[in-house]
Design a protein around this motif. Structure first.
Motif, PDB file in Angstrom:
ATOM      1  N   GLU A 228       0.869  -1.165   0.000  1.00  0.00           N
ATOM      2  CA  GLU A 228       0.000   0.000   0.000  1.00  0.00           C
ATOM      3  C   GLU A 228       0.907   1.217   0.000  1.00  0.00           C
ATOM      4  O   GLU A 228       2.061   1.151   0.446  1.00  0.00           O
ATOM      5  CB  GLU A 228      -0.887   0.013   1.240  1.00  0.00           C
ATOM      6  N   SER A 229       0.416   2.330  -0.507  1.00  0.00           N
ATOM      7  CA  SER A 229       1.235   3.540  -0.523  1.00  0.00           C
ATOM      8  C   SER A 229       0.350   4.773  -0.434  1.00  0.00           C
ATOM      9  O   SER A 229      -0.880   4.677  -0.456  1.00  0.00           O
ATOM     10  CB  SER A 229       2.091   3.590  -1.791  1.00  0.00           C
ATOM     11  N   SER A 230       0.988   5.914  -0.369  1.00  0.00           N
ATOM     12  CA  SER A 230       0.254   7.174  -0.240  1.00  0.00           C
ATOM     13  C   SER A 230      -0.525   7.518  -1.505  1.00  0.00           C
ATOM     14  O   SER A 230      -1.402   8.379  -1.481  1.00  0.00           O
ATOM     15  CB  SER A 230       1.228   8.309   0.093  1.00  0.00           C
ATOM     16  N   THR A 231      -0.211   6.866  -2.630  1.00  0.00           N
ATOM     17  CA  THR A 231      -0.928   7.162  -3.881  1.00  0.00           C
ATOM     18  C   THR A 231      -1.556   5.934  -4.517  1.00  0.00           C
ATOM     19  O   THR A 231      -2.161   6.031  -5.575  1.00  0.00           O
ATOM     20  CB  THR A 231       0.018   7.800  -4.916  1.00  0.00           C
ATOM     21  N   SER A 232      -1.414   4.752  -3.887  1.00  0.00           N
ATOM     22  CA  SER A 232      -1.914   3.527  -4.518  1.00  0.00           C
ATOM     23  C   SER A 232      -3.411   3.366  -4.307  1.00  0.00           C
ATOM     24  O   SER A 232      -3.979   3.870  -3.346  1.00  0.00           O
ATOM     25  CB  SER A 232      -1.191   2.299  -3.960  1.00  0.00           C
ATOM     26  N   ASP A 233      -4.032   2.628  -5.215  1.00  0.00           N
ATOM     27  CA  ASP A 233      -5.452   2.321  -5.063  1.00  0.00           C
ATOM     28  C   ASP A 233      -5.575   0.958  -4.399  1.00  0.00           C
ATOM     29  O   ASP A 233      -4.630   0.450  -3.797  1.00  0.00           O
ATOM     30  CB  ASP A 233      -6.150   2.346  -6.424  1.00  0.00           C
TER      31      ASP A 233
END
Length: 626
Positions: A406-411
């Protein structure tokens, strides 16, 4: 009159060892007899391809098992090629040859029962496993082109007798007069016990294994049929185009005890100069609830020419793929192969390498072509793959492109490392940034995230306990170094040093107040709305690692902490005003303690003195009203 032959002294010792040393593996005697019968059927079948007349009127090749409870005997019979007088001496007298002495020497050095069993296979004395369960063995055989049969008899103690006899049909009949002291679970006169052993060890012998089967149809009435005990045609030997997905799924559920359909099926055959094998592999869709327990058995089942020889062989799978189930069938395996031999087996290394590549290719294909399904798989097995990779970091290049975060921009479909670097900002430098926390929500509220969000730098969210340990061990991906946003040496703006110089005395004062708790106090440009944060002074041991290892009671020391302050925050301006009025004000100490404990809370760390923290909040609240 039968000819009586006495075994050599060393052979008597050999038989004694076989009979008395392998007591936990008595069941294998039936597998040995059936395998020998299958070989005999193979030989006559080969001859019949050139000359069908050798079969005469006995054309149905088969193995028969007969139970005689009245006489305490078990019979295994085949209509294979049979043996001549000389061949009986040659084949059943193998252990009396010159190789016996070498066999005995190795047998004495064997460290385990598995090693002993392997040696039996190596030296061709598997037939003699019958003496583990029989007090007398009678072999009646007739070669296909002979007029007379041969009778061989022995109690396995010191001698055997051999003579010609009358036998109507070709093939070999072996009669075991069973021992009287066998355990309750060694009842080889129970039809269900025989069926169980055939299913386990010889289910895929390509000839029918028949036995008279007795079952009750009405009260007091029984029905006797000729039952075939084995399946004969193994699924893995069929052409893939002829096998439906449902057949694959049902085989998986039946043999590997899962209620769910597998995530993927990998079925292939490898033919090479060093080894030939067929593999049928299953990637489960759900992680077994016992997977992390010591009782969970990893590995693949091994077969040799359709004969089951070993369950859960760990040597054919790398640790990080230990959740994969399935089997490998190779004619190059010894029937009695042991784990000790497997560990040194060069052919096995070739098999392992091929299997690993096939599994990785299948997972990469799922990732590229069925992303949503792969994400579901990753949620189940991601921890297993990461933990296995951590233990085998040399496999990094093979596995790193399968990792999801997961990341700050992932969906909802998360992000791969390759995707991360493809989206890096031009001014981001050579770093892949990450943050550690118990959940996505906690990480997003970390003070350190503020500037990274503002600049649009993507941050990987590491929420599994293993994540940070693995990332540090990996160090980089395609030359991009992993860097924690809580690292003490993350610098966003080098021009910031002037502000630190202007406020160095105040920072030194706060450091004195917190001398037992932090290594340093300094200003940071990573914060926008928060007044302070805690970062690790040591790249090797982070704050999150300290927390994880403390929970595991494996950390002998604490991570060194640095308190970073936001010079643009109203709280820092209040601190500078207090300091300029009175450098020794008690309020500076109160603010220092409060900011330190507040920062610990935001990092998910324990406050050292909750009572004092609460009193400080109350004290400052009262002061703010004056």
């Amino acid at each position: 009159m039968p000819e009586v032959k006495e075994f050599q002294a060393e052979t008597k010792q050999l038989l004694n060892l076989i009979i008395n040393s392998i007591y936990t593996h008595k069941d294998i005697f039936l597998r040995e007899l059936i395998s020998n019968a299958s070989d005999a059927l193979d030989k006559i079948r080969f001859l019949s391809l050139k000359d069908p007349g050798v079969l005469q009127n006995d054309t149905e090749l088969q193995i028969r098992i007969e139970i005689d409870q009245d006489n305490n005997t078990l019979i295994v019979e085949d209509n294979g090629i049979g043996m001549s007088y000389e061949e009986v001496i040659e084949n059943l007298g193998t252990i009396a040859k010159s190789g016996t002495k070498n066999f005995l020497e190795q047998l004495k050095q064997a460290q385990s029962e598995n090693t002993i069993i392997n040696l039996i296979g190596q030296f061709g004395v598997g037939f003699y496993s019958v003496f583990m369960v029989a007090k007398k063995v009678i072999v009646e055989t007739k070669k296909w082109d002979q007029d007379k049969g041969v009778r061989w008899e022995s109690d396995g103690i010191g001698t055997y007798s051999i003579e010609e006899c009358e036998k109507a049909n070709r093939g070999t009949k072996i009669t075991l007069i069973l021992k009287d002291d066998l355990d309750e679970d060694e009842n080889y006169l129970d039809q269900y016990k025989i069926q169980e052993l055939v299913k386990k060890h010889s289910n895929y012998i390509k000839y029918p294994i028949k036995m008279k089967w007795e079952e009750e149809v009405e009260a007091g009435k029984k029905k006797i049929t000729n039952k075939i005990l084995n399946s004969m045609v193994p699924l893995w030997n069929k052409n893939k185009e002829e096998i439906s997905q449902n057949e694959y799924n049902e085989f998986y559920k039946e043999h590997f005890y899962d209620w769910n359909d597998p995530f993927d099926v990998i079925h292939f055959k490898a033919e090479g100069t060093t080894v030939e094998f067929t593999a049928l592999l299953y990637i489960p869709s759900k992680l077994p609830f016992t997977f992390f327990s010591k009782d969970y058995k990893r590995g693949l089942n091994l077969y040799s020419k359709n004969v089951f020889i070993m369950e859960n062989c760990e040597e054919v799978l790398p640790n990080y793929l230990g959740f994969v189930k399935g089997l490998v069938d190779s004619p190059d395996f010894s029937l009695n192969i042991s784990r000790e031999i497997l560990q040194k087996n060069k052919q096995l290394k070739v098999i392992r390498k091929n299997i690993e590549r096939k599994i990785l290719d299948a997972l990469k294909s799922k990732l590229e072509n069925e992303r949503e399904k792969y994400v579901e798989f990753w949620k189940e097995f991601g921890k297993v793959i990461k933990a296995g990779l951590y233990q085998n970091i040399q496999e990094k290049e093979k596995v790193q492109d399968l990792l999801l975060f997961e990341s700050s921009t992932s969906d909802k479909n998360m992000v791969t490392l390759k995707e991360y670097i493809s989206k890096m900002k031009e001014d981001q430098g050579n770093y892949i940034y990450y943050a550690v926390g118990e959940s996505k929500e906690i990480i997003e509220n970390l003070p350190q995230m503020e500037t990274f969000k503002e600049k649009g730098y993507e941050v990987l969210y590491l929420t599994d306990e293993i994540d940070e340990f693995l990332i540090k061990l990996m160090h980089d991906y395609e030359g991009k170094e992993f860097k924690s946003i809580s690292s003490s040496n993350v610098k966003i703006d080098e021009k910031f040093k002037e502000k630190e110089e202007e406020n160095k005395d105040l920072l030194q004062k706060i450091k004195e107040y917190l001398k037992d708790k932090v290594k340093d106090v300094r200003l940071t440009d990573k914060l926008k709305e928060s007044p302070a944060c805690i970062v690790s002074a040591n790249e090797a041991i982070s704050l999150n690692m300290e927390k994880t290892l403390k929970n595991l009671e494996q950390l002998p020391f604490e991570a060194e902490k640095i308190l970073e302050l936001n010079p643009d925050h109203q709280v820092f301006k209040i601190l500078t005003d207090i300091y300029h009025k009175d450098q020794n004000s008690e309020e500076i100490k109160d603010y220092a303690e409060l900011l330190y404990n507040q920062s610990l809370l935001l990092e998910g760390l324990e406050i050292e003195d909750k009572t004092t923290f609460a009193k400080l909040i109350t004290k400052l609240m009262i002061k703010s009203k004056k």
